[in-house]
Structure formats: C-alpha cells, structure tokens
Write an enzyme that holds these catalytic residues in place. Sequence first.
Site, short mmCIF file in Angstrom:
data_model
loop_
_atom_site.label_atom_id
_atom_site.label_comp_id
_atom_site.label_asym_id
_atom_site.label_seq_id
_atom_site.Cartn_x
_atom_site.Cartn_y
_atom_site.Cartn_z
CG HIS A 66 -14.88 18.90 5.63
ND1 HIS A 66 -14.39 19.89 5.04
CD2 HIS A 66 -14.11 17.62 5.50
CE1 HIS A 66 -12.97 19.48 4.41
NE2 HIS A 66 -12.87 18.36 4.68
NE ARG A 67 -10.98 15.64 8.31
CZ ARG A 67 -11.05 14.51 8.67
NH1 ARG A 67 -11.39 14.36 9.98
NH2 ARG A 67 -10.82 13.25 8.01
CE LYS A 71 -2.71 26.66 8.11
NZ LYS A 71 -2.56 27.91 7.56
CE LYS A 95 -4.21 24.45 -2.98
NZ LYS A 95 -3.65 25.60 -3.07
CG ASP A 100 -5.05 11.99 3.44
OD1 ASP A 100 -6.07 12.05 3.38
OD2 ASP A 100 -4.16 11.41 2.82
CE LYS A 107 -5.43 31.90 -0.74
NZ LYS A 107 -4.48 30.89 -0.95
CB SER A 363 0.54 25.48 6.97
OG SER A 363 1.19 26.68 6.44
#
Length: 471
Positions: A66-67, A71, A95, A100, A107, A363
């Site tokens: 969705h973004r 990550k 998370k 935000d 993962k 990160s």
Amino acid sequence: MDENLEFFKQVNINFDKAAKYIKTAQPGLLDYIKKNNATIHINFPLVRDDGSIEVIEGWRAQHSQHRKPCKGGIRYAPIANQDEVKALAALMTYKCAIVDVPFGGAKGALRIDPKKYSLKELERITRRFTYELYSKSFIGPGIDVPAPDYGTGEREMSWIVDTYQSLDLTSTDTLGCVTGKPITQGGIRGRREATGLGVVMGLNEACAEIDLMKPLNLKTGLENKTVAIQGFGNVGYYAAYYCQKYGAKVVAIGEFDGVVVNENGIDVEALKAHQNETGSIKNAPNCKTLPHRDDILFFDCDILIPAALENQIRMDNVEKVKARIIAEAANGPITTLASDYLLNKGALIIPDVYINAGGVTVSYFEWVKNLSNVRFGRLDKRFQKQNFDNIMNIIAETTGKRPSEDLIRKYTSQADEVSLVHSGLQDTMISSFQQIREIQKSLEIKDMRTASFVCALQKVSKTYSELGIFP
Ligand code: NAD
C-alpha cells in the site's frame, strides 16, 4: 484457541480483535489487508570451504504494497521458516503504519545458523541471496528494502549493497536498496542503536503515565525501575545501555547459555566487553550466573524486555512471569493466549508493533538520506551555529554578560546527524505512543496491542481507500 497456532495466525488473531473497531473500511478491504501479497521461496547452492555443496533455503515475503517500497529485515536463524517470515512481514506493515513511515511490510530469512559458517561462506551466502532477490525483483530502493534482523548486521548489509550495486548499473539510488549499512557505505549515524533506544524511549513514555503505573503499584518514571533483558545482541544490548542512561537499574541479562545477575545494577558496557572477549556472558565480573536460560523470563523485576525471538512466553511458562511491565523488543515473544493471561493478571504489555519500531524509523531516515544523497545536518549545521552565535551576542550586548560555555553545553546541542536522528526517533516514539493511548482511551480498549493494531488498520485502510484500490 490453540496455543500452538502458527505465528502468522497469531498475528491475524490480533488483527481480528482490532478489525472490530474499524467501522469505515469498505467491505472486503480488511480481508485484503490481512493477506500476504507475495512470497518467494528460494533454494540455492553454497560451495563450502571444503568443496562440498550445501543447499541453502530462504524466503522473502512482501505482505503489503500500500506504500512503496516494502521494508523489513533479513534474519539468519536455524529455525527460520515461511510462516515466520510471513508473520514478521505482516507485523512490519502494521509497525510502519503506526510510526508513520511510508513503507509496506516485508521480511526475509535464510534457514541457517550463522555460527556454523566461515566468514567467506557467509559472504558467499549473502551475495547469492541478494542476487536471487534481485533476479526476482524482490529488492531495490523503490521495490523492497531489507535491513538487519536476528543473526544479521551491518556486515551483511554491506555485502548486500555491494552486490546490488554490481547488478543495477543505471540507477543513482542504489545505496537505498538496503538499510542498516555501515556509515562508510551510506549508513546513518544512530541506526545501530535505534531499536534498543526506541524501546527505552517508548518505555519512558509509558512509565511517565500515572494512569498506567498506578494499577501496577509502581511510581511514575523509569528511574530506579528494575529491568531484566532476554538476549544480549543488537537490540538487547542497546536496550540495556539506554535503560541505564535513563536511570533504570538493569539487574539481569540472559543469553543462550545462561543468565547473569547483579541486584545493584549490571555494568552493561563491561558485560559487552566480556561477551566480546569470551564469546559468552557467563562468569562476567561482579555478576552471579544462573544456569537456566529461561530464568531470565521469570526474574522478579519491574520491567522485562524480551529481545531474542518469538514464542518465548507461552501457556506452559507464563504463570512464572513476575514482571509487571513487558516491553516486546523482540517480535512476537508472547503467544496470544499467554498475552491474554498476563493482561488478565494486570500486567502492562507494550507490544512489538510499537515498541521495537525504532529500527525501521531510523532505517527510513537512512533511506531518505540515500535517495537525497546528502548527510543530515550538512546544509544547515553552520547556518544554525551562526544564528546561535548571533543570539548569544544579542544576549551579551543586552545583559552585559554572555552565558557561560558550561551553561550553553548543558542546554544546547549541535544539529549533527546523530543528534537529528535521535531527536527524530524520540519524536516518533512519543507521538506514536500518544496516538495509541488516545485510541485506547476513546474506544475503551483494554490492551495496548489491540489499540496499536487499530492505529495501524485505520492508517493502512485509509491509504488503500485513497489509492482507489477498491473503487
Ligand atoms: P541479534 O542476533 O543481534 O541478537 C539476538 C540475541 O538473542 C543473540 O545474542 C542470541 O544469542 C540471543 N538469544 C537467542 N535465543 C535466546 C534465548 N532463548 N535466550 C536468551 N538469548 C537468546 O538479533 P537482534 O537484531 O537483536 O534481534 C532480536 C529481536 O529483535 C528479534 O526478534 C528481531 O526480529 C527484533 N527486532 C530487531 C530489530 C533490529 O533493528 N535489529 C528491529 C526490530 C525488531
């Protein structure tokens, strides 16, 4: 409910508890968010130092896009498996939303015990894994950005970026293909300690709240609270280090091969030096050693920080847990049933999806730095110093006295990279904590985990709706 449910199903039980509070999502959207979008399962050969060939098995799961990019860390562990990777990828989605940072969740893992391989073998394994990810479009600064996790660190991230740069020859953003790198290879100051420091910043917020401390019969403030920590790797060490800096007393630390105790407070840095020298925390100076590694979970203290692996506190041992506050630095250290048991007993659980988000927060800063190709503070450090000197001169001229250097040092700091990163991390940990507490209070949710998931689902569903995925 079955205590031995797979990890991903346990994450989804927490999802379901929170989903009941999301009234505005379009029908079907929550079902979609819950699913894991894509997983690759890889096998590749490693030529060992003795010339034999071993098959290495690994996975990368992308839970949500969705973004973009997705990550999430890469884990090297002998018990790694596909279900665990999918569960951890889902936790990353939630998370990132809570703190935000504009990423989807992912993962990766290899099922290896890194201690059983030589340095050269580990390098070959990591480089080949990177190649496998690249060839399947599962890594890239705009696609999917790994980071360190259990069993990996800066060294592995440097092999990943180096391999990636040898494959992607056209992009100027290649440093952003992975985070948690050494500073010399595009890393950021403050990433190494970010997860442990974030845990302590979050704990500091929780301990400051009278509404949370009173039912536990504890005074407000982190100062003088006793702390026990399971796992003395990256997250455990920095959590211990910063607990002490914030005035708490770290009385017990546990590792694979035993637990060390000092009721007056362990010298955390000396213990790290001892571990680096001997390969173990056992027999550290000024500490008693307890033989059973699980003793750490049952240590009588105010705060327990599990910072090793999932599934540590279960129905078969939860009765023995005495700590009143549990900060889940590791991902999934308490099973769903054991979590319910502890909540009913009145314990405060600060959940992984919030409390260990410091790593991904910094990160994000590293990734932004890599894409912009400029060190934080480089543009404005001298400008700020000049402005500061001007203000001091104005004070001196108006009052006839310039504040002493000691006073200036006490109350100010320079806008260098590490100060900016720590300050950004602190702001994130505080504001996310406040959002979660606000949700908890307004919806009258008993536990902080469900409130954290509600916070995440509100944001993820809003993003999907705005993207028009379900027009
Ligand atoms: P690490 O490999 O640096 O350290 C983990 C330590 O735990 C090791 O020293 C290991 O020996 C020890 N350990 C393993 N099993 C144990 C047991 N049963 N009892 C006591 N000690 C045990 O890993 P890490 O990066 O510190 O990660 C720890 C946890 O934190 C993992 O769950 C990881 O997913 C989570 N986490 C890490 C980061 C990060 O930035 N590294 C970010 C968020 C969450």
